[in-house]
Design a protein around this motif. Sequence first.
Motif, PDB file in Angstrom:
ATOM      1  N   ASP A  54       0.804  -1.222   0.000  1.00  0.00           N
ATOM      2  CA  ASP A  54       0.000   0.000   0.000  1.00  0.00           C
ATOM      3  C   ASP A  54       0.837   1.273   0.000  1.00  0.00           C
ATOM      4  O   ASP A  54       0.272   2.365   0.080  1.00  0.00           O
ATOM      5  CB  ASP A  54      -0.936   0.000   1.220  1.00  0.00           C
ATOM      6  CG  ASP A  54      -0.165   0.175   2.522  1.00  0.00           C
ATOM      7  OD1 ASP A  54       0.935  -0.432   2.644  1.00  0.00           O
ATOM      8  OD2 ASP A  54      -0.625   0.924   3.396  1.00  0.00           O
ATOM      9  N   GLU A  79      -2.270  -0.793  -3.518  1.00  0.00           N
ATOM     10  CA  GLU A  79      -3.578  -0.709  -2.869  1.00  0.00           C
ATOM     11  C   GLU A  79      -3.822   0.731  -2.419  1.00  0.00           C
ATOM     12  O   GLU A  79      -2.893   1.435  -2.038  1.00  0.00           O
ATOM     13  CB  GLU A  79      -3.633  -1.681  -1.700  1.00  0.00           C
ATOM     14  CG  GLU A  79      -3.556  -3.118  -2.191  1.00  0.00           C
ATOM     15  CD  GLU A  79      -3.534  -4.150  -1.084  1.00  0.00           C
ATOM     16  OE1 GLU A  79      -4.518  -4.900  -0.963  1.00  0.00           O
ATOM     17  OE2 GLU A  79      -2.532  -4.207  -0.346  1.00  0.00           O
ATOM     18  N   GLU A  80      -5.112   1.132  -2.415  1.00  0.00           N
ATOM     19  CA  GLU A  80      -5.390   2.564  -2.275  1.00  0.00           C
ATOM     20  C   GLU A  80      -5.103   3.121  -0.890  1.00  0.00           C
ATOM     21  O   GLU A  80      -4.868   4.318  -0.747  1.00  0.00           O
ATOM     22  CB  GLU A  80      -6.828   2.876  -2.723  1.00  0.00           C
ATOM     23  CG  GLU A  80      -7.894   2.186  -1.892  1.00  0.00           C
ATOM     24  CD  GLU A  80      -9.288   2.303  -2.510  1.00  0.00           C
ATOM     25  OE1 GLU A  80      -9.465   1.837  -3.646  1.00  0.00           O
ATOM     26  OE2 GLU A  80     -10.181   2.857  -1.846  1.00  0.00           O
ATOM     27  N   SER A  81      -5.116   2.288   0.147  1.00  0.00           N
ATOM     28  CA  SER A  81      -4.817   2.771   1.502  1.00  0.00           C
ATOM     29  C   SER A  81      -4.505   1.588   2.396  1.00  0.00           C
ATOM     30  O   SER A  81      -4.797   0.432   2.039  1.00  0.00           O
ATOM     31  CB  SER A  81      -6.034   3.510   2.082  1.00  0.00           C
ATOM     32  OG  SER A  81      -7.103   2.586   2.243  1.00  0.00           O
ATOM     33  N   HIS A  85      -7.783  -0.114   3.272  1.00  0.00           N
ATOM     34  CA  HIS A  85      -8.282  -0.960   2.190  1.00  0.00           C
ATOM     35  C   HIS A  85      -7.453  -2.247   2.101  1.00  0.00           C
ATOM     36  O   HIS A  85      -8.003  -3.344   1.886  1.00  0.00           O
ATOM     37  CB  HIS A  85      -8.213  -0.180   0.869  1.00  0.00           C
ATOM     38  CG  HIS A  85      -8.724  -0.942  -0.300  1.00  0.00           C
ATOM     39  ND1 HIS A  85     -10.064  -1.221  -0.477  1.00  0.00           N
ATOM     40  CD2 HIS A  85      -8.086  -1.505  -1.353  1.00  0.00           C
ATOM     41  CE1 HIS A  85     -10.227  -1.922  -1.585  1.00  0.00           C
ATOM     42  NE2 HIS A  85      -9.048  -2.107  -2.136  1.00  0.00           N
ATOM     43  N   LYS A  93       2.410   4.198  -1.487  1.00  0.00           N
ATOM     44  CA  LYS A  93       2.268   4.860  -2.790  1.00  0.00           C
ATOM     45  C   LYS A  93       3.598   5.356  -3.343  1.00  0.00           C
ATOM     46  O   LYS A  93       3.769   5.471  -4.550  1.00  0.00           O
ATOM     47  CB  LYS A  93       1.287   6.028  -2.670  1.00  0.00           C
ATOM     48  CG  LYS A  93      -0.115   5.577  -2.338  1.00  0.00           C
ATOM     49  CD  LYS A  93      -1.140   6.327  -3.136  1.00  0.00           C
ATOM     50  CE  LYS A  93      -2.498   5.651  -3.050  1.00  0.00           C
ATOM     51  NZ  LYS A  93      -2.783   4.929  -1.801  1.00  0.00           N
TER      52      LYS A  93
END
Lengths: 448, 448
Positions: free
Chosen positions: B167, B178-180, B183, B169
């Motif tokens: 996750d 993964e977005e967060s 999540h 970024k």
Amino acid sequence: MNIKKGVVGKVYHCPIKGEFEFISNGLITIDQQGKICDVLHPSDPNYSKTLNFLKEKDSLQELTEQQFLLPGMVDLHIHAPQWPQAGKGLDLPLNEWLDHYTFPLEHKFSDLSFAEQYYPHLVKTYLANGTTTATYFATIDTSSSLYLAETCIKYGQRALVGKVSMDDKEMCPNYYVEESAEHSIQEAERFITSFSQLANNNNLVEPIITPRFIPTCSLEALKGLGDLAKKYQCAVQTHASESDWARDFSQEKYNKTDIEIYNEAGLLGERTILAHSIFLTDSDIDTIKQKGSGIAHCPRSNIYFANAALPLREYLDQDIQLGLGSDIAGGPFPSLFMACSDAVLHSRARECGTNASLPAEIRGQKNSRVSLLEAYWMATTGGGQLLKLPVGQFKKGYCFDALVIDDEDSNLLICPDLDSPQDILEKIITHTTRNNIRQVWVDGNQVK
Amino acid sequence: MNIKKGVVGKVYHCPIKGEFEFISNGLITIDQQGKICDVLHPSDPNYSKTLNFLKEKDSLQELTEQQFLLPGMVDLHIHAPQWPQAGKGLDLPLNEWLDHYTFPLEHKFSDLSFAEQYYPHLVKTYLANGTTTATYFATIDTSSSLYLAETCIKYGQRALVGKVSMDDKEMCPNYYVEESAEHSIQEAERFITSFSQLANNNNLVEPIITPRFIPTCSLEALKGLGDLAKKYQCAVQTHASESDWARDFSQEKYNKTDIEIYNEAGLLGERTILAHSIFLTDSDIDTIKQKGSGIAHCPRSNIYFANAALPLREYLDQDIQLGLGSDIAGGPFPSLFMACSDAVLHSRARECGTNASLPAEIRGQKNSRVSLLEAYWMATTGGGQLLKLPVGQFKKGYCFDALVIDDEDSNLLICPDLDSPQDILEKIITHTTRNNIRQVWVDGNQVK
């Protein structure tokens, strides 16, 4: 036209070190003698005419979409009598491995019926694994060494076969040594001259002079063998500076390097194969280059038994003649495809170093990695050039020694949507085992 | 008797590290659930009675003289989506290899139809190569990761399947992250709980929590995954200290080692697999031992990508839990038999060192060699013990996960007059490829 037959399909080979050529519908034509008449691209003016000519006389083999044509492999270092021990005791130190396994086993081959049990299996195994040119150490026994040559002829494998010379009574086991330097030289000569009597040879098999290595040979024997190499224009193979022990032995006994000793004996020529050659001096390298001799790199046995890694990157960059050896049974795998992967691995171990407790800067030797295509070049074109034989690539006048490979029912997964031609070649080199090899030709004869 | 069937023949396994057991007419009986009822020697009082009972009800498989029964292999580290790239670009540096090949490829598996092209081929390939228990990294995509689990069930392979969590970024490619953290944790939980809905599972396949490695994961995600491991009593797998870069990353960002970070996140348990673990501190090793976690040694990818060699000898001697991983595609070969040979090779490169210009005394790390039997123990018994699964050896109550191997038409040459039982086992380990493996059982079901 002198064309006997042709093969058309996806063709790969590596005439230039580190590069590859791919012809998607390559047409290779072959003459009565099994030599390549031509390698035609679809854009060549003769292409369609030749293709139709061959189709009309029913002499064209068309490969399927899943098949690839590659040159046969050229193995520069195989101990034929060690085949029954391949894979045994590879965690032992070299001296124990030689004393417990190797010397007693080699000795058994003096019994021809023992040789008959194992040499055919060996030759068929190497052919099945794609080795169309093999360079063999046999044993000190002349008869069974000649039988190995006959076996190669019988199964259709191109080979250089060497009766091993070793006459030093102090260093050789008492049950496995030649009785004198004179006898050693006589037997080597008898071995060489016997080749003219081999039936159905057609230049497929030739003798190679084979002093085992410095510690087992007297200087007198080495000198005599050097004279034979000159007299018969024979190829030569031996081990050079394989380990700390071997290097130190020559220094302590003669105050010379292995290469200096071989050179003085007249054993370094344009067709001399120096196996291993881990610990060379700059002067050794100059001598090897000047004489046009070459090195057989055996990456897996190198790691098992040689105490350090061959400086392969530097030797490639210096244009020393180089090829690969599977080195049965110091390496257990009778496959030069595996040796290609292992050559890359070997170069990476050298580049990074191994000792995790050292800082990265001093752990390895930077920029020593070798590419898979360079390794594959060594296993084909490089080996052929070193042996001065027209093999290892598809070229007019060269022998049609070739393999048909496909990916059916195997670990080789070719993904047409994902893989470039280079990716496909790398996968083929990495994953080919005997079960991917559907056909093997030597001199235009199908032998598998 | 609750016996359903039996197999009788030459049986090998290695319950004790570095040793082997051979039973020349071993009889293994199996119950309805595919568990081993008994392993009988000819000298056992029940032997004849049981043998006759099975013969009478036509439930006995008698192996031939050329066949051997071995436990199935336990592979602790496989990147399932990297299968299409196995053998490509292995001479590239790690970052290029990841950016050019790995991440774009893993991303494609979010398309289920792409996964359907490759996961079945992968699972069948590993089974064909004798891997009866596989530990898979899938991708960040939950659906296709569940499809991998279904594929294992369909073809009958015991497996731990992990949906990859990543996750961060900054460190992950923008198309594959993964977005967060939230999540990431939710999806991991959804993945785990979905296993209860898998049809026909019968405990063959289980989820494993799979943070990729420290650089791609936020501390929040790691902590959440640690909580899930506790909540669901799940196994965990990740990479630890694989390279100089990975080790330095944790030090620079957190001033901690990978092991310290995983431990604080609650990710180190009795069923945690730490792949690679090249650069551990003494304190890391104490933590791993104390938590009962284990290391997946991947010898070939270690040499390609890890910058130094795992101190395997020391870890074996310290009784750390250890098994082997093929590590597709960091290693190209989907075979733990090959990994056994490579583990010996790896230990020898470490023992001798590689730099030929250094004196022998400081070139390598003395006494670090590992035997082939120790490597094979890791590939079977060691892996089973690390996973806390009753597999990897033939023992009452254990799963009947087994292979029938023979030497027909292959590179495996068994010489009854020359080879001791240990020699034969070493040859089998060294030379077995998929074509030597005639039958594969998992939980008593024949799956090849």
